[in-house]
Enzyme design. Structure first.
Site, PDB file in Angstrom:
ATOM      1  N   LYS A   1       0.750  -1.265   0.126  1.00 49.85           N
ATOM      2  CA  LYS A   1       0.100  -0.098  -0.003  1.00 49.85           C
ATOM      3  C   LYS A   1       0.909   1.311   0.149  1.00 49.85           C
ATOM      4  O   LYS A   1       1.963   1.177   0.260  1.00 49.85           O
ATOM      5  CB  LYS A   1      -0.731  -0.037   1.077  1.00 49.85           C
ATOM      6  CG  LYS A   1      -0.314  -0.004   2.477  1.00 49.85           C
ATOM      7  CD  LYS A   1      -1.029  -0.455   3.635  1.00 49.85           C
ATOM      8  CE  LYS A   1      -0.143  -0.164   5.046  1.00 49.85           C
ATOM      9  NZ  LYS A   1      -0.954  -1.008   6.018  1.00 49.85           N
TER      10      LYS A   1
ATOM     11  N   TYR B   1      10.974  32.218   5.045  1.00 43.07           N
ATOM     12  CA  TYR B   1       9.582  32.628   5.416  1.00 43.07           C
ATOM     13  C   TYR B   1       9.012  32.802   6.989  1.00 43.07           C
ATOM     14  O   TYR B   1       9.751  32.154   7.681  1.00 43.07           O
ATOM     15  CB  TYR B   1       8.307  31.671   4.906  1.00 43.07           C
ATOM     16  CG  TYR B   1       7.978  31.764   3.196  1.00 43.07           C
ATOM     17  CD1 TYR B   1       7.925  32.791   2.704  1.00 43.07           C
ATOM     18  CD2 TYR B   1       8.336  30.567   2.966  1.00 43.07           C
ATOM     19  CE1 TYR B   1       7.559  32.811   1.409  1.00 43.07           C
ATOM     20  CE2 TYR B   1       7.954  30.503   1.260  1.00 43.07           C
ATOM     21  CZ  TYR B   1       7.744  31.593   0.742  1.00 43.07           C
ATOM     22  OH  TYR B   1       7.333  31.392  -0.510  1.00 43.07           O
TER      23      TYR B   1
HETATM   24  C1  LIG Z   1       0.075  -1.922   6.588  1.00 41.72           C
HETATM   25  C2  LIG Z   1      -0.514  -3.229   7.242  1.00 41.72           C
HETATM   26  C3  LIG Z   1       0.370  -4.359   7.363  1.00 41.72           C
HETATM   27  C4  LIG Z   1       1.874  -4.395   7.021  1.00 41.72           C
HETATM   28  O1  LIG Z   1       2.214  -3.683   8.471  1.00 41.72           O
HETATM   29  P1  LIG Z   1       3.892  -3.828   8.574  1.00 41.72           P
HETATM   30  O2  LIG Z   1       4.101  -3.504   9.992  1.00 41.72           O
HETATM   31  O3  LIG Z   1       4.502  -2.704   7.701  1.00 41.72           O
HETATM   32  O4  LIG Z   1       4.491  -4.970   8.270  1.00 41.72           O
HETATM   33  C5  LIG Z   1      -0.328  -5.584   7.507  1.00 41.72           C
HETATM   34  N1  LIG Z   1      -1.636  -5.698   7.964  1.00 41.72           N
HETATM   35  C6  LIG Z   1      -2.455  -4.601   7.621  1.00 41.72           C
HETATM   36  C7  LIG Z   1      -3.868  -4.918   7.566  1.00 41.72           C
HETATM   37  C8  LIG Z   1      -2.030  -3.186   7.253  1.00 41.72           C
HETATM   38  O5  LIG Z   1      -2.788  -2.457   7.395  1.00 41.72           O
END
Ligand SMILES: *Cc1c(COP(=O)(O)O)cnc(C)c1O
Length: 853
Positions: A521, A747
């Protein structure tokens, strides 16, 4: 040998201190490759300023320095020559020694084949003369003088490459070396990115031909229309060569015909005026390499060396590293290393060879292709042409790199089946993809641009690993050299070999029997969803996890066909997309489930689903007590296939008691369902931290994201040294200024100098994910030292205080995340300073920052 007094004269230079040595063995411009006795030339190139590396060069034993400002370190035992312009000094030195030694220059230019041609010419002429040839492939305004470092007075002839990639460069080379002979190999798409059009390439290269004196010789390729036309641009004698593959080329002075391209040699007959030479051959592979043979034999004839003699000598040549060089590949195969570089023409030429060899070959033929270089704006077209060609020839294709997607698509459109194509993003994966398929008698051609480093693929496929020294760029220094630049002075380097390694490590930890879902993701936490997904799948992952439907669609559209689960909320109106793209959804609500069921029925299709249970994090998920009624309702929804059940941990990285409670709640929910006849293909709970620390939480699959990138899942380190961080974030100095006391910076005038202070500007800001508030990244690395950010971070620019950095200047590299010298800034450190986690730091590096390999 380089004589101090020649250099002083050419440089119009001054000695700084005593002259410790007066003779130097050779020039050197890369301190990492410096050797004792050499003269280090401090040159400024796109890649950096040699003055910054003088001390390093001296540490490596050089006994001389040619520079435009004296070093600040102690230079006892080193001869220091100071000149206004080091490059000009070098060029003038070349002219001076060529004059002094009375050496005549033979210049070889063209888009491809220069080095092979140079070698062939030197081979032939050495039978009669004392010939100097430049080592390797040094060429260009600065490479040419460097190439002459070992010239001695007894050399009568020097064969040199005249390579150019800038306007005006050829004129400079010609002026410096005053060649008597010009050989033009061909004109092609190499360096179109620099010259814009083929016509500009032609007019630049033609400068060489125009400047050969009347009593000189010009040898042209009659088969290349651009080169052929150069004949009217010189007053020297012109001779031409032709490789007749069609049987109707007649006009040239020396013609190779009846060409037979084989696995180990190229056979031909040759006509030179009235003379015929029948049944000749060369170990150089491919009709395109015959030009080197013809150029050498024809030039030999001009120097009264019998053609028969030249052809015999040329049967002894070996291919240059990375230029159609044959090796014994694993499992009795023929491995062709053409990885030195790749232009459109040279890629087509290599494929031409594969095509004609294929018919007489008993085994199959494969191509492993990286990026093609120098194409400029005609890149897409170039990849399409190659894709079409390769589809008609090979039994299998492996591509490596982002740009090769177009190639893969066009190969597929032209009839190569998807199952015969492997798409990869790391050298290891490319090699692994082909290695298993190599059987005795097969031919494997490996080719790609310099930047795609395809020699690393070749290395993995050699039958004899010791042969690796015969690959191009085999020296370790090339691992630190920039071969291709990003298109912005702020960029991310993502090491896909590191990702591949980390995925394999994870797989090793969880074991064969547990599946690995690569969670990609948020553009794979900023690392690039497509390359990371591809690499993870090639190294042991079998499932992909994303947050939303559009992320899943992006992967499908890139041709990824592994199973994908959307871990987050997919609304009912997106059900048709989930079905059409064959993506599994997460369900936890009866109304939502009914929406999906209805959509599937309407499409006469089925929906794949994983049911999420909330075991204590209070994010998405059915509450444990509601699981039984939920499944009862699900049972009536005939168009939903429940493929899996899962939960998610909230503190797997820190609180084992709570996590164990979540595991037991999950078990309490899952067991009765299984007992009641529900058969889940996938039962999963663990993220990276859970997978590593809780074997009992692995069930049948784990979902890992952060650890794939070599980043720690929690505060306390749990990844071993075998995990490698994949991401480096770099930028460059855009300006340096001395501010007077009481100046404001940025700024809001939030920072004011309280003394004279040196400030530098870096072209990176919050619109890149370089956060402005409440906390900034705090520090960056310059010249291997930490320096603080001062004033507010703007959208695209930031100021840093660089009082402590000597000799800092525009273009110097700045490291935001990663290693520089002995210092390192980790993602974890930045996260801590900003009061967040490493996940947020990397996933908020925005898309306008280019990602390079
Ligand atoms: C993001 C996510 C993971 C992965 O987690 P990591 O700590 O990056 O390994 C696993 N399961 C779900 C539901 C997630 O949202």
């Amino acid at each position: 040998m380089i004589n101090l007094y020649d250099v002083l004269e050419a440089a119009d230079g001054q000695l700084f201190g005593e002259a410790a040595s007066q003779l130097f063995t050779d020039f050197c411009f890369d301190s990492r490759r410096a050797e004792p006795g050499q003269l280090f030339v401090a040159i400024k190139t796109n890649a950096g300023d040699g003055h910054d590396y003088m001390e390093d060069a001296v540490a490596h034993g050089v006994t001389g320095l040619l520079c435009n400002r004296p070093p600040r370190f102690s230079t006892e035992n080193v001869t220091v020559i100071v000149t206004r312009d080091v490059e000009r000094a070098l060029i003038r030195w070349a002219t001076l020694v060529l004059d002094k030694f009375g050496t005549s220059v033979i210049a070889v230019t063209g888009s491809t084949g220069k080095t092979t041609t140079k070698e062939a010419i030197a081979t032939v002429l050495s039978s009669k003369y004392n010939v100097y040839k430049s080592p390797g492939s040094y060429n260009g305004r600065f490479g040419l003088p460097v190439a002459l470092g070992k010239l001695r007075s007894e050399h009568q002839l020097a064969v040199l490459e005249f390579g150019i990639d800038q306007f005006g460069e050829m004129a400079e080379l010609v002026k410096a070396a005053r060649p008597m002979v010009a050989v033009v190999t061909n004109i092609g798409h190499a360096h179109l990115d620099r010259f814009g059009t083929i016509e500009s390439v032609v007019s630049e290269k033609r400068v060489l031909v125009e400047n050969i004196p009347e009593n000189g010789i010009v040898i042209l390729n009659d088969d290349d229309p651009y080169v052929r036309k150069m004949r009217s641009h010189t007053s020297a004698s012109v001779m031409t060569v032709s490789v007749d593959t069609t049987g109707n080329r007649l006009g040239a002075d020396m013609i190779a015909y009846n060409i037979v391209e084989g696995r180990s040699r190229t056979g031909f007959d040759l006509r030179f005026g009235e003379q015929r030479f029948i049944g000749k051959w060369t170990p150089l592979l491919g009709a395109h390499q015959l030009y080197a043979v013809l150029n050498a034999a024809l030039l030999g004839a001009c120097f009264d060396i019998p053609v028969e003699t030249s052809l015999r000598l040329l049967t002894e040549t070996t291919a240059m590293p990375g230029r159609m060089r044959p090796f014994k590949g694993v499992n009795d195969t023929l491995l062709i290393d053409d990885s030195y570089s790749a232009s459109l023409e040279s890629t087509i030429a290599a494929l031409d060879w594969l095509e004609s060899t294929k018919d007489s070959n008993e085994g199959r033929v494969f191509a492993v292709l990286g990026d093609i270089g120098g194409l400029g704006s005609s890149a897409l077209q170039g990849y399409r042409i190659v894709g079409e060609k390769v589809a008609g020839i090979v039994d299998g294709l492996v591509t490596k790199g982002e740009l090769t997607n177009e190639l893969e698509r066009s190969a597929q459109e032209n009839g190569l089946s998807r199952t015969d194509i492997d798409i990869t993003f790391s050298a290891r994966d490319a090699a692994a993809a082909i290695k298993d398929r190599m059987e005795p008698g097969d031919i494997v051609l490996v080719k790609g641009s310099q930047g795609s480093r395809m020699e690393r693929v070749v290395k993995e496929l050699l039958a004899d690993p010791d042969e690796a020294i015969n690959l191009p760029r085999y020296e370790a220094v090339f691992d630190q050299v920039w071969l291709e630049r990003p298109n912005r002075p702020t960029w991310l380097q993502i090491d896909m070999d590191a990702v591949a390694n980390n995925v394999r490590q994870l797989k090793k930890i969880i074991g064969e029997d547990v599946a690995l879902m690569a969670v990609v993701k948020a553009n794979a936490y900023g690392h690039g969803a497509i390359p990371v997904s591809t690499t993870a799948l090639l190294n042991g992952a079998e499932y992909l996890g994303v947050a939303s439907i559009n992320e899943a669609m992006e992967l499908r559209e890139a041709g990824i066909d592994a199973p994908i689960l959307i871990l987050g909320y997919t609304p009912g109106w997106a059900a048709n997309l989930a079905i059409r793209y064959d993506v599994a959804v997460t369900l936890y609500d009866v109304t939502l489930a009914r929406d999906f069921d209805r959509a599937a029925r309407e499409m006469n299709a089925r929906v794949k689903a994983h049911i999420k249970v909330d075991t204590g994090m209070s994010r998405l998920g059915v509450m444990p007590d509601d699981v039984t009624p939920f499944f009862r309702a699900l049972a009536r929804l005939e168009n939903i296939d429940v493929e899996g059940i899962f939960t998610h941990f909230s503190v797997a990285d820190e609180d084992s008691k709570f996590t164990l409670k979540q595991i037991s709640t999950f078990n309490r929910v899952v067991k009765p369902l299984q007992g009641g006849g529900f058969d889940f293909k996938y039962i999963h709970a663990a993220n990276s931290a859970g997978a590593i620390q809780f074997p009992e939480a692995r069930f049948t699959m784990v979902r890992a994201g952060i650890a794939m990138h070599g980043l720690e899942p929690g505060q306390e380190p749990m990844l071993g040294d075998e995990f490698i961080p994949a991401l480096t974030w770099k930028t460059t100095i855009a300006q340096v200024k001395e501010l007077p006391e009481d100046s404001y910076v940025g700024y809001g005038n939030t920072y004011q100098t309280d003394r004279k202070e040196k400030i530098a500007i870096i072209p990176v800001g919050y619109a890149d994910g370089f956060r402005r508030s409440p906390q900034t990244f705090g520090e960056v690395l310059v010249h291997g030292q930490r320096v603080p950010i001062v004033g507010r971070v703007s959208m695209d620019q930031t100021m840093i205080s660089v009082d402590t950095i000597e000799d800092i200047k525009i273009g110097d590299e700045v490291v935001i995340i990663g290693q520089q010298g002995r210092e390192r800034i980790t993602v974890e450190e930045v996260a801590e300073r900003m009061g967040t986690v490493n996940y947020e730091v990397v996933s908020t590096i925005l898309p306008r920052v280019p990602r390079v390999k």
